[in-house]
Design an enzyme around this catalytic site. Structure first.
Site, PDB file in Angstrom:
ATOM      1  CD  GLU A 100      -3.834  -8.242   5.769  1.00 11.03           C
ATOM      2  OE1 GLU A 100      -3.975  -6.933   6.069  1.00 11.03           O
ATOM      3  OE2 GLU A 100      -3.303  -8.651   4.789  1.00 11.03           O
TER       4      GLU A 100
ATOM      5  CG  ASP B  28      -7.350  -5.076   5.117  1.00  6.93           C
ATOM      6  OD1 ASP B  28      -7.911  -4.355   4.547  1.00  6.93           O
ATOM      7  OD2 ASP B  28      -6.155  -4.831   4.880  1.00  6.93           O
TER       8      ASP B  28
ATOM      9  CG  HIS C  22      -2.001  -0.849   1.264  1.00  4.01           C
ATOM     10  ND1 HIS C  22      -2.753  -1.353   0.131  1.00  4.01           N
ATOM     11  CD2 HIS C  22      -2.301  -1.966   2.184  1.00  4.01           C
ATOM     12  CE1 HIS C  22      -3.676  -2.300   0.527  1.00  4.01           C
ATOM     13  NE2 HIS C  22      -3.350  -2.707   1.592  1.00  4.01           N
TER      14      HIS C  22
END
Length: 263
Positions: free
Chosen positions: A153, A179, A51
């Site tokens: 996650e 998440d 990310h």
């Protein structure tokens, strides 16, 4: 090719011994900033290749920046359980990879095998590149010094948690709380309606990891939260991120300059 041997297994050995470790997260593509943070004394520096804004061309520079200070181990979070990406990260000099969104034991096995050379895995021997300078050129010794960490996650990962933690060669599981909380019904990260469910899942993850003798980590917003999670049974915790702290510090100074600081 001349064999290069390094006797100290370092970070991976400490992780496998389940020593308490504290790390820091890098999202920005700034080797200068990464080098400065790497000298502060964190046990490891996690570089976000999923990310963050540091993609494959910047992974090597980030690992060079971490190694320059000689204090922290450099880890890379790769985009997925892709053996090619895992190999690139390790050839860049990473002491381990963090693999996101692993949902089952098969994906965990794929990740582990991508971190190990024949006969234990599928990793290609890199030769005289970054990894050899830090980890040597003997495949079995390199494997001993590289950590494979997979992220928990999703609800699917929780369903297969026991099998994931039982994966041969896996060094650690790592919770992505944002998440995971969304997967458990939170409308946003920190939603109080899902807090109890998330805490129950975290206890289950730490207990399962401990039962299988592997390390268990979590991402946290600050140092106080890291201490709390380590006391609860997590064996490593990663603090916030450079971009978050940059914004927080700049905001605090702006408020102080304009007389808006909290009393």
């Amino acid at each position: 090719m001349t064999s290069v041997s390094h006797p100290d297994p370092g970070f991976a050995a400490r992780l496998r011994r389940r020593e308490p470790l504290v790390g820091y997260w890098i999202s920005l593509d700034s080797p200068v900033a990464t080098e400065r943070i790497a000298g502060l004394g964190y046990d490891y520096i996690g570089v976000d290749g999923q990310h963050g804004v540091t993609h494959q061309p910047g992974w090597q520079a980030a690992m060079l920046a971490v190694d320059a200070r000689g204090r922290s181990a450099g880890l890379i979070r790769v985009p997925s359980a892709d053996p090619v990406a895992i190999g690139v990260a390790l050839d860049s000099g990473a002491r381990g990879v963090i693999v996101p969104m692993v949902e089952n034991a098969e994906q965990a096995r794929t990740s582990v095998r991508a971190c190990r050379h024949h006969p234990a895995g599928t990793r290609s021997l890199g030769g005289p590149v970054r990894a050899e300078l830090r980890l040597g050129s003997v495949p079995a010794e390199i494997d001993d010094r590289v950590a494979c960490i997979v992220m928990i996650e999703t609800a699917t990962a929780l369903d297969d948690l026991d099998a994931i933690c039982a994966t041969e060669g896996l060094d650690a599981v790592y919770v992505g709380p944002a998440d995971l909380s969304a997967a458990l019904g939170a409308r946003w990260f920190g939603d109080p309606a899902a807090a109890d469910t998330l805490e129950a899942a975290l206890r289950r993850i730490t207990e399962t990891a401990r039962r299988h003798g592997i390390a268990c980590g979590i991402h946290v917003p600050d140092g106080e939260s890291a201490a709390k999670r380590l006391a609860e049974g997590f064996t490593f915790a990663t603090v916030s991120s450079d971009i978050t702290h940059l914004q927080q510090a700049a905001t605090a100074h702006l408020r102080a300059a304009r007389g808006l600081a909290d009393a």
